[in-house]
Write an enzyme that holds these catalytic residues in place. Structure first.
Site, PDB file in Angstrom:
ATOM      1  N   SER A 287       0.807  -1.217   0.000  1.00  0.00           N
ATOM      2  CA  SER A 287       0.000   0.000   0.000  1.00  0.00           C
ATOM      3  C   SER A 287       0.845   1.275   0.000  1.00  0.00           C
ATOM      4  CB  SER A 287      -0.902  -0.005   1.228  1.00  0.00           C
ATOM      5  OG  SER A 287      -1.389   1.290   1.488  1.00  0.00           O
ATOM      6  N   THR A 288       0.324   2.309  -0.657  1.00  0.00           N
ATOM      7  CA  THR A 288       0.999   3.615  -0.688  1.00  0.00           C
ATOM      8  C   THR A 288       1.054   4.254   0.692  1.00  0.00           C
ATOM      9  OG1 THR A 288      -1.060   4.727  -1.243  1.00  0.00           O
ATOM     10  CG2 THR A 288       0.346   4.110  -3.068  1.00  0.00           C
TER      11      THR A 288
END
Lengths: 129, 397
Positions: free
Chosen positions: A62-63
């Protein structure tokens, strides 16, 4: 031995290498309070990356991971530098916002856990002492 | 990278701390992806808004940026972790609400419009064909690129914020024509209708693209699609396949701009749709929660829900997640009253993906394939997909 790569984020630091062949997801894969890798089955599971030069192929996941790196920096649990084979957006942005020196385009098979490294983020090279 | 004088001045701090940090992020990304220069953007959509995802560190970063950072272009926010007005009724705790509001206030200080929606294109952050953007929120990125024909990469929270503060993004990826060609020709050999079925189609295509290692599908055989069906499809294909751009023959604006891939990679039959739909229905399912609005419900969908709920009572927890501006239209049109009289609840500004509801329910029924993915992975619910009509049947039975 001097390994030339590409500069990602500036700063020169010396530290002990911790090397893995697995990708790292900071969001969910690393505990920002303890600095330990918590991803089940990861080569570094249970080991602390705090204060080390973290050497791994590339980031994953995930960012939100960029914010996790920032949180580790503030908690004093972050690695002192990051060396990648191929940087990804999450790790690059994480290094910039957290001000962690970072170099990529390095053949990481030349580096072993426990070796002393100098990472020069401004010029983009790693020296194995 | 070639930078303009103004961009160089940002990088050395002449425009303040936030602009300096932002330009550092953007030039680094530009170097990594071999961008020649920056491109001016007209709009930004920011993700990383829910306090559940940001945490104290993310909030600290935002607060630092808000000390002297101001956005230069129209910028809106992704859903937050709660309804900003109705959070108590929806069971959100006080401490969380306080922290969530601190995050939203930091965004507001920077001049960001705090709409908190995954459908900016329905509520005023509405780009036109060919415009360059820096959007986060995977479903909206897919919609902007594919359905509108605007141009954006899939940004993360910090890079989207950096673009908003500088008004620029590095020119690489989907900003360049040569990266927008369809790569995989897919023939749909069945009738696709309804948001749920378009979501199922998105999962089939997304899963398959992952296996093939390809990015841009060119889809034939769809005769028509509504805005709501396309929004559901975008959310699903982006969730399961990481897709940021697709072309749909006769439907999306760039379908005939680039050469069509010459060989069909795979076809999709009614059997495929049935099989994938069954993968989105768990066994031993006890539904105690129904939700519509992933991505956020449009006014058209809310009108439909009001019509179906008129004179009925829901017997299960039922949330309609939507953007606050859309909710306001529903209030004025009288739909909200009908829906709330039936016992259903609006959850504006938020959604079932980002709200802190893990473990609160056993089974959820939705019309969205994306909501199925996050319902399972993040919230540990059992899931069932069905049409809006079926969702309402379930909620009222």
């Amino acid at each position: 031995m001097k390994l030339s790569g590409r500069k990602i984020y500036k700063g020169t630091v010396e530290g002990e290498a911790i090397v893995t062949k697995d990708g790292i997801s900071f969001y969910g894969g690393v505990d920002p309070d303890t600095g330990k890798v918590v991803e089940v089955g990861h080569e570094l599971e249970g080991q602390s990356i705090t204060g080390k030069v973290l050497v791994f192929p590339t980031g994953k996941g995930s960012t939100v991971g960029s914010y996790t790196m920032y949180r580790m920096k503030k908690n004093n649990t972050a690695p002192v530098a990051i060396v990648n084979e191929q940087i990804d957006t999450i790790i690059a942005v994480g290094c910039i916002i957290s001000e962690i020196p970072c170099v990529d385009k390095i053949d990481i098979s030349n580096i072993k856990t426990g070796q002393k490294l100098v990472v020069n983020g401004a010029e983009g090279f790693v020296e194995v002492k | 990278m070639k930078l303009t004088i103004e961009e160089q001045d940002m990088l050395i701090g002449k425009y303040g701390k936030a602009a300096k940090k932002s330009m550092e992020i953007l030039t680094t990304l530009g170097e990594i992806f071999d961008a020649e220069n920056m491109v001016a953007i007209t709009g930004v959509q920011i993700a990383g808004v829910s306090y559940a995802n940001l945490g104290e560190a993310g909030l600290e970063y935002l607060s630092e940026m808000a000390e002297d950072g101001k956005v230069r272009v129209l910028t809106t926010l992704n859903p937050a972790g709660m309804d900003r007005e109705n959070w108590e009724v929806l069971g959100i705790d006080k401490e969380f609400a306080k922290n969530q509001n601190r995050a939203i206030d930091a965004f507001a200080t920077m001049g960001i419009i705090t709409t908190c929606s995954c459908t900016p294109y329905l509520i005023g952050n509405t780009p036109h064909f060919g415009q360059h953007l820096a959007w986060a929120e995977s479903s909206a990125v897919c919609y902007a690129n594919s359905v509108i024909g605007a141009r954006t990469n899939r940004e993360g929270g910090p890079s989207a914020l950096a673009a908003a503060i500088t008004g620029k993004t590095p020119r690489y990826g989907y900003h360049l024509e040569e990266n927008r060609h369809g790569e995989v020709l897919i023939e749909v050999k069945a009738q696709i209708k309804g948001t749920d079925q378009f979501g199922v189609l998105g999962k089939i295509i997304g899963d398959k693209l992952g296996e093939l290692g390809k990015k841009i599908p060119y889809i034939t055989g769809i005769s028509s699609a509504t805005v709501e069906e396309l929004k559901s499809f975008c959310a699903s294909v982006a969730t399961y396949g990481g897709t940021a751009l697709f072309h749909m023959e006769t439907i999306t604006p760039e379908y005939d701009k680039y050469p069509r891939p010459d060989k069909i990679s795979f076809g999709i039959t009614q059997d495929d749709l049935n099989k994938t739909r069954s993968e989105l229905i768990d066994e031993d399912l006890e539904i105690d929660f129904v939700s519509i609005g992933c991505p956020h419900a449009s006014i058209h969908e809310i009108a439909k829900i009001a019509n179906l709920l008129k004179g009925k009572r829901v017997k299960k927890e039922f949330w309609i997640t939507t953007a606050r501006p859309t909710k306001r239209i529903a209030d004025e049109a009288g739909y909200s009253k009908i829906i709330e009289n039936a016992g259903a609840k609006f959850a504006a500004d938020t959604c079932c993906v980002v709200a802190p509801i893990k473990g609160r329910f056993k089974g959820i029924m939705v019309d969205s394939a994306k909501a199925c993915y996050y319902g399972r992975a993040k919230n540990k619910f059992k899931v069932k997909i069905g049409s809006i009509e079926k969702c309402i049947e379930e909620a009222t039975k």
